[in-house]
Design a protein around this motif. Structure first.
Motif, PDB file in Angstrom:
ATOM      1  N   TYR A 124       0.694  -1.254  -0.048  1.00 36.74           N
ATOM      2  CA  TYR A 124       0.057  -0.217   0.147  1.00 36.74           C
ATOM      3  C   TYR A 124       0.932   1.214   0.063  1.00 36.74           C
ATOM      4  O   TYR A 124       0.212   2.365   0.025  1.00 36.74           O
ATOM      5  CB  TYR A 124      -1.090   0.110   1.365  1.00 36.74           C
ATOM      6  CG  TYR A 124      -1.867  -1.048   1.061  1.00 36.74           C
ATOM      7  CD1 TYR A 124      -3.046  -1.478   0.157  1.00 36.74           C
ATOM      8  CD2 TYR A 124      -1.795  -2.037   2.096  1.00 36.74           C
ATOM      9  CE1 TYR A 124      -3.692  -2.601   0.080  1.00 36.74           C
ATOM     10  CE2 TYR A 124      -2.683  -3.355   2.209  1.00 36.74           C
ATOM     11  CZ  TYR A 124      -3.576  -3.439   1.101  1.00 36.74           C
ATOM     12  OH  TYR A 124      -4.374  -4.610   1.182  1.00 36.74           O
ATOM     13  N   LYS A 125       2.167   1.040   0.151  1.00 32.71           N
ATOM     14  CA  LYS A 125       2.978   2.239   0.128  1.00 32.71           C
ATOM     15  C   LYS A 125       2.940   2.909  -1.423  1.00 32.71           C
ATOM     16  O   LYS A 125       3.021   2.031  -2.350  1.00 32.71           O
ATOM     17  CB  LYS A 125       4.470   2.094   0.244  1.00 32.71           C
ATOM     18  CG  LYS A 125       5.262   3.055   0.098  1.00 32.71           C
ATOM     19  CD  LYS A 125       6.838   2.739   0.489  1.00 32.71           C
ATOM     20  CE  LYS A 125       7.086   2.042   1.708  1.00 32.71           C
ATOM     21  NZ  LYS A 125       8.593   1.726   1.755  1.00 32.71           N
ATOM     22  N   VAL A 126       2.541   4.194  -1.505  1.00 29.27           N
ATOM     23  CA  VAL A 126       2.430   4.737  -2.949  1.00 29.27           C
ATOM     24  C   VAL A 126       3.617   5.546  -3.373  1.00 29.27           C
ATOM     25  O   VAL A 126       4.511   5.961  -2.710  1.00 29.27           O
ATOM     26  CB  VAL A 126       1.324   5.940  -2.951  1.00 29.27           C
ATOM     27  CG1 VAL A 126       1.684   7.155  -2.102  1.00 29.27           C
ATOM     28  CG2 VAL A 126       1.035   6.396  -4.357  1.00 29.27           C
ATOM     29  N   ARG A 127       4.050   4.973  -4.573  1.00 31.22           N
ATOM     30  CA  ARG A 127       5.091   5.791  -5.403  1.00 31.22           C
ATOM     31  C   ARG A 127       4.683   6.370  -6.683  1.00 31.22           C
ATOM     32  O   ARG A 127       3.752   5.986  -7.552  1.00 31.22           O
ATOM     33  CB  ARG A 127       6.120   4.614  -5.824  1.00 31.22           C
ATOM     34  CG  ARG A 127       7.286   5.103  -6.583  1.00 31.22           C
ATOM     35  CD  ARG A 127       8.495   3.863  -6.691  1.00 31.22           C
ATOM     36  NE  ARG A 127       8.131   2.836  -7.447  1.00 31.22           N
ATOM     37  CZ  ARG A 127       8.394   2.608  -8.441  1.00 31.22           C
ATOM     38  NH1 ARG A 127       9.309   3.294  -9.161  1.00 31.22           N
ATOM     39  NH2 ARG A 127       7.896   1.566  -9.335  1.00 31.22           N
ATOM     40  N   GLU A 128       4.897   7.721  -6.756  1.00 33.32           N
ATOM     41  CA  GLU A 128       4.476   8.593  -7.749  1.00 33.32           C
ATOM     42  C   GLU A 128       5.454   8.567  -8.898  1.00 33.32           C
ATOM     43  O   GLU A 128       6.596   8.592  -9.030  1.00 33.32           O
ATOM     44  CB  GLU A 128       4.368  10.177  -7.366  1.00 33.32           C
ATOM     45  CG  GLU A 128       3.663  10.718  -8.217  1.00 33.32           C
ATOM     46  CD  GLU A 128       3.120  12.091  -7.649  1.00 33.32           C
ATOM     47  OE1 GLU A 128       2.941  13.094  -8.506  1.00 33.32           O
ATOM     48  OE2 GLU A 128       2.519  12.137  -6.481  1.00 33.32           O
ATOM     49  N   ILE A 129       4.809   8.198 -10.302  1.00 32.61           N
ATOM     50  CA  ILE A 129       5.654   8.060 -11.636  1.00 32.61           C
ATOM     51  C   ILE A 129       5.381   9.325 -12.003  1.00 32.61           C
ATOM     52  O   ILE A 129       4.361   9.922 -12.446  1.00 32.61           O
ATOM     53  CB  ILE A 129       5.246   7.046 -12.282  1.00 32.61           C
ATOM     54  CG1 ILE A 129       5.580   5.575 -11.383  1.00 32.61           C
ATOM     55  CG2 ILE A 129       5.990   7.063 -13.563  1.00 32.61           C
ATOM     56  CD1 ILE A 129       6.903   5.467 -11.097  1.00 32.61           C
ATOM     57  N   PRO A 130       6.535  10.152 -12.710  1.00 30.92           N
ATOM     58  CA  PRO A 130       6.240  11.270 -13.330  1.00 30.92           C
ATOM     59  C   PRO A 130       5.330  11.159 -14.879  1.00 30.92           C
ATOM     60  O   PRO A 130       5.361  10.121 -15.358  1.00 30.92           O
ATOM     61  CB  PRO A 130       7.627  12.051 -13.806  1.00 30.92           C
ATOM     62  CG  PRO A 130       8.365  11.269 -12.850  1.00 30.92           C
ATOM     63  CD  PRO A 130       7.853   9.953 -12.553  1.00 30.92           C
ATOM     64  N   GLY A 131       4.350  12.172 -14.867  1.00 34.62           N
ATOM     65  CA  GLY A 131       3.556  11.943 -15.957  1.00 34.62           C
ATOM     66  C   GLY A 131       3.339  13.400 -16.641  1.00 34.62           C
ATOM     67  O   GLY A 131       4.083  14.211 -16.330  1.00 34.62           O
ATOM     68  N   LYS A 472       0.058  -2.528  -8.844  1.00 31.37           N
ATOM     69  CA  LYS A 472      -1.105  -1.793  -9.470  1.00 31.37           C
ATOM     70  C   LYS A 472      -0.738  -0.377  -9.750  1.00 31.37           C
ATOM     71  O   LYS A 472      -0.399   0.512  -8.863  1.00 31.37           O
ATOM     72  CB  LYS A 472      -2.302  -1.937  -8.173  1.00 31.37           C
ATOM     73  CG  LYS A 472      -3.348  -1.066  -8.364  1.00 31.37           C
ATOM     74  CD  LYS A 472      -4.476  -1.738  -9.049  1.00 31.37           C
ATOM     75  CE  LYS A 472      -5.927  -1.097  -9.009  1.00 31.37           C
ATOM     76  NZ  LYS A 472      -6.865  -2.071  -9.445  1.00 31.37           N
ATOM     77  N   TRP A 473      -1.445   0.111 -10.953  1.00 30.40           N
ATOM     78  CA  TRP A 473      -1.258   1.383 -11.219  1.00 30.40           C
ATOM     79  C   TRP A 473      -2.312   2.074 -11.253  1.00 30.40           C
ATOM     80  O   TRP A 473      -3.621   1.681 -11.623  1.00 30.40           O
ATOM     81  CB  TRP A 473      -0.705   1.481 -12.695  1.00 30.40           C
ATOM     82  CG  TRP A 473      -0.757   2.674 -13.555  1.00 30.40           C
ATOM     83  CD1 TRP A 473      -0.597   4.103 -12.850  1.00 30.40           C
ATOM     84  CD2 TRP A 473      -0.922   2.766 -14.925  1.00 30.40           C
ATOM     85  NE1 TRP A 473      -0.681   4.994 -13.792  1.00 30.40           N
ATOM     86  CE2 TRP A 473      -0.835   4.347 -15.153  1.00 30.40           C
ATOM     87  CE3 TRP A 473      -1.323   2.136 -16.112  1.00 30.40           C
ATOM     88  CZ2 TRP A 473      -1.211   4.809 -16.649  1.00 30.40           C
ATOM     89  CZ3 TRP A 473      -1.533   2.712 -17.097  1.00 30.40           C
ATOM     90  CH2 TRP A 473      -1.271   4.035 -17.373  1.00 30.40           C
ATOM     91  N   VAL A 474      -2.489   3.113 -10.568  1.00 28.65           N
ATOM     92  CA  VAL A 474      -3.663   3.903 -10.357  1.00 28.65           C
ATOM     93  C   VAL A 474      -3.448   5.267 -10.823  1.00 28.65           C
ATOM     94  O   VAL A 474      -2.436   6.092 -10.289  1.00 28.65           O
ATOM     95  CB  VAL A 474      -4.215   4.045  -8.862  1.00 28.65           C
ATOM     96  CG1 VAL A 474      -5.362   5.077  -8.696  1.00 28.65           C
ATOM     97  CG2 VAL A 474      -4.493   2.717  -8.399  1.00 28.65           C
ATOM     98  N   SER A 475      -4.326   5.900 -11.959  1.00 28.92           N
ATOM     99  CA  SER A 475      -3.735   7.359 -12.459  1.00 28.92           C
ATOM    100  C   SER A 475      -5.053   7.910 -12.055  1.00 28.92           C
ATOM    101  O   SER A 475      -6.311   7.566 -11.974  1.00 28.92           O
ATOM    102  CB  SER A 475      -3.778   6.975 -14.096  1.00 28.92           C
ATOM    103  OG  SER A 475      -5.055   6.895 -14.492  1.00 28.92           O
ATOM    104  N   VAL A 476      -4.785   9.422 -11.903  1.00 28.71           N
ATOM    105  CA  VAL A 476      -5.704  10.341 -11.449  1.00 28.71           C
ATOM    106  C   VAL A 476      -5.706  11.473 -12.393  1.00 28.71           C
ATOM    107  O   VAL A 476      -4.606  12.001 -12.503  1.00 28.71           O
ATOM    108  CB  VAL A 476      -5.557  10.840  -9.948  1.00 28.71           C
ATOM    109  CG1 VAL A 476      -6.408  11.873  -9.655  1.00 28.71           C
ATOM    110  CG2 VAL A 476      -5.375   9.839  -9.012  1.00 28.71           C
ATOM    111  N   GLN A 477      -6.898  11.452 -13.175  1.00 28.01           N
ATOM    112  CA  GLN A 477      -7.073  12.730 -14.161  1.00 28.01           C
ATOM    113  C   GLN A 477      -7.210  13.981 -13.384  1.00 28.01           C
ATOM    114  O   GLN A 477      -8.512  14.031 -12.950  1.00 28.01           O
ATOM    115  CB  GLN A 477      -7.863  12.367 -15.093  1.00 28.01           C
ATOM    116  CG  GLN A 477      -7.786  13.198 -16.179  1.00 28.01           C
ATOM    117  CD  GLN A 477      -6.669  13.481 -17.175  1.00 28.01           C
ATOM    118  OE1 GLN A 477      -5.879  12.014 -17.222  1.00 28.01           O
ATOM    119  NE2 GLN A 477      -6.295  14.424 -17.956  1.00 28.01           N
ATOM    120  N   THR A 478      -6.372  15.000 -13.353  1.00 27.50           N
ATOM    121  CA  THR A 478      -6.600  16.222 -12.677  1.00 27.50           C
ATOM    122  C   THR A 478      -7.552  17.294 -13.071  1.00 27.50           C
ATOM    123  O   THR A 478      -8.027  18.127 -12.557  1.00 27.50           O
ATOM    124  CB  THR A 478      -5.414  16.828 -12.054  1.00 27.50           C
ATOM    125  OG1 THR A 478      -4.571  16.958 -13.051  1.00 27.50           O
ATOM    126  CG2 THR A 478      -4.653  15.768 -11.082  1.00 27.50           C
TER     127      THR A 478
END
Length: 485
Positions: A124-131, A472-478
């Protein structure tokens, strides 16, 4: 620790359960064949039920906090430490291993358990990938699910814990089947440690049974997402085939034929010291054990003379005697198999530099020289105190011989040129190469595993984290995205 009469039951869904098979199994002391415990074997129906319970329990355990998981692991370690002497005695009695071997195994067991505490926070630790500025990409590791665990007879406590502890630390549940010959040290003691630690029922299930009862039930049950197995390459191939058909992951640590290469500039005395330990610890019954000693011709005679002299003086007998180096082989079948290897080697024409003997259930060291690297003796995983010494004309030929095997687990190179040795190490097709050391090495924070017929996957932190989790990849469209149609 509870008495053996209590721990001779399966541990299913948080309870110690008598097996429902019509058959019983006597766990024997390999040295004198005395009965340590009698087990009523668990049935196929009980195995299936344990997988059902593990699936349900994992749903809740996956939601446990980091503190809960770490607390359970710490208390399990406390239990083992408090019962260290009884654990060691049980390892000696069940495996036929010496007191030294039992101490090594117990310490490794603790190390794998305590290392798992360090990465219990990886799920459950989140790692942010640049996009793009408009989209956030978050990567998570999630618990994999149910893990099917199968461990062998030689280092049962350690080789069980290196699957069980990481699985629990990462939010998974486990159905574990130790080799029934070592069911107490390979399963029951570990189950008792986690029961003491307060692990919720169903998260760890330890089933005492055999293949005659359950067939491929550990492999083809629909619930486990991964099969962790340590054992022979033949069985590993069978597991791989079933896992592939059912799209299950595998962690397979299989057979070995580890080469111990002595180059022309090696320190012969130190090479002999290492080779004696790496060949004869636990009577050669280790997947990483030195199986072929390959020596440059310039050092060959000196090495052979010194190696044979050392092997001749190794003490043998009752493994509970702290002075014993060579104890019994695990059972009569393994002993007879070793004797067949010896007779076949004689027929092949290998030279006997040291002829051992059978003393009860103990086989004393045999040393064969002038062995052909392509012979059956050299190409067989011996799992016995049988040493083969092979002559190489050049250093390059020694490395070529080292690679001439279907296996690729561990290997060693002895030389005084460390820079050159590291280059050569990368040319040996094995998962591990040790320079100026023997082949039997393990630790909880290295990538342990083999190439070729020696297996798939890697144990050790952090490699085991990827093996026992799903990404698991979770993307968030801001912002509102404009679509082309």
């Amino acid at each position: 620790m509870q008495t053996v009469s209590v721990l001779n039951k399966s541990y299913l869904n948080g309870e110690w359960i008598e097996g429902k098979s019509s058959r019983t199994y006597d766990i024997l002391n390999p040295y004198d064949r005395s009965v340590i415990a009698t087990v009523r074997l668990a049935s196929k129906e009980q195995l299936d039920e344990s997988f059902d319970r593990a699936k349900e329990a994992q749903k809740l355990w996956a939601k446990s906090t980091v503190e809960e998981r770490r607390g359970v692991l710490q208390k399990a370690a406390e239990y083992l430490k408090a019962n260290q002497e009884e654990c060691i005695q049980t390892i000696v009695r069940e495996t036929g291993g010496t007191v030294l071997k039992a101490h090594v195994e117990f310490q490794l067991t603790l190390e794998f358990l305590e290392e798992a505490i360090k990465y219990a926070d990886e799920v459950y630790k989140v790692r942010e990938i640049p996009g793009s500025p408009e989209k956030l990409n978050h990567i998570y590791r999630l618990p994999l699910g149910v893990i099917s665990s199968i461990s062998p007879f030689n280092f049962p406590m350690n080789l069980s814990m290196r699957t069980i502890a990481p699985a629990i630390a990462l939010g998974n549940s486990v159905v574990h089947k130790p080799d029934i010959q070592v069911g107490l040290s390979g399963g029951s003691i570990i189950a008792k440690a986690f029961e003491y630690a307060g692990l919720p029922k169903g998260v760890l299930n330890v089933i005492l049974t055999d293949i005659e009862e359950i067939g491929d039930g550990m492999l083809n049950n629909p619930h486990p997402k991964l099969i962790s197995f340590t054992g022979s390459s033949a069985v590993g191939r069978h597991i791989g085939a079933i896992a592939g058909q059912n799209l299950k992951r595998v962690a397979l640590e299989l057979g070995g034929n580890s080469p111990f290469v002595v180059l022309s500039d090696a320190d012969v005395d130190q090479a002999v010291n290492a080779a004696i330990f790496g060949k004869f610890i636990h009577q050669g019954q280790i997947c990483m054990i030195i199986n072929r000693i390959i020596v440059h011709q310039d050092l060959y005679d000196e090495f052979v003379d010194k190696f044979v002299a050392r092997a001749t003086g190794l003490s043998f007998g009752d493994p509970s005697d702290p002075n014993t180096v060579i104890g019994p082989l695990i059972n009569e079948k393994q002993l007879e198999k070793a004797l067949q290897y010896i007779e076949a080697a004689k027929q092949e024409g290998a030279t006997i530099a040291l002829e051992g003997k059978r003393v009860g259930n103990v086989l004393t060291p045999f040393v064969f020289t002038n062995v052909d690297n392509s012979s059956k003796l050299a190409q067989t995983e011996l799992f016995a105190p049988i040493a083969t010494i092979i002559k190489a004309a050049t250093n390059n030929e020694a490395i070529e011989m080292a690679n001439d095997t279907i296996y690729g687990l561990s290997s060693s190179i002895f030389t005084s040129d460390l820079a050159r040795a590291e280059e050569l190490a990368l040319n040996i097709d094995s998962g591990m190469t040790h320079i100026n050391d023997q082949t039997v090495n393990d630790a909880p924070n290295i990538p342990f595993g083999g190439n070729k017929a020696s297996g798939l996957g890697r144990f050790g932190n952090p490699w085991i984290v990827d093996e026992f989790t799903v990404t698991k990849w979770v993307s968030v469209q801001t912002t509102q995205r404009q679509y082309p149609f």
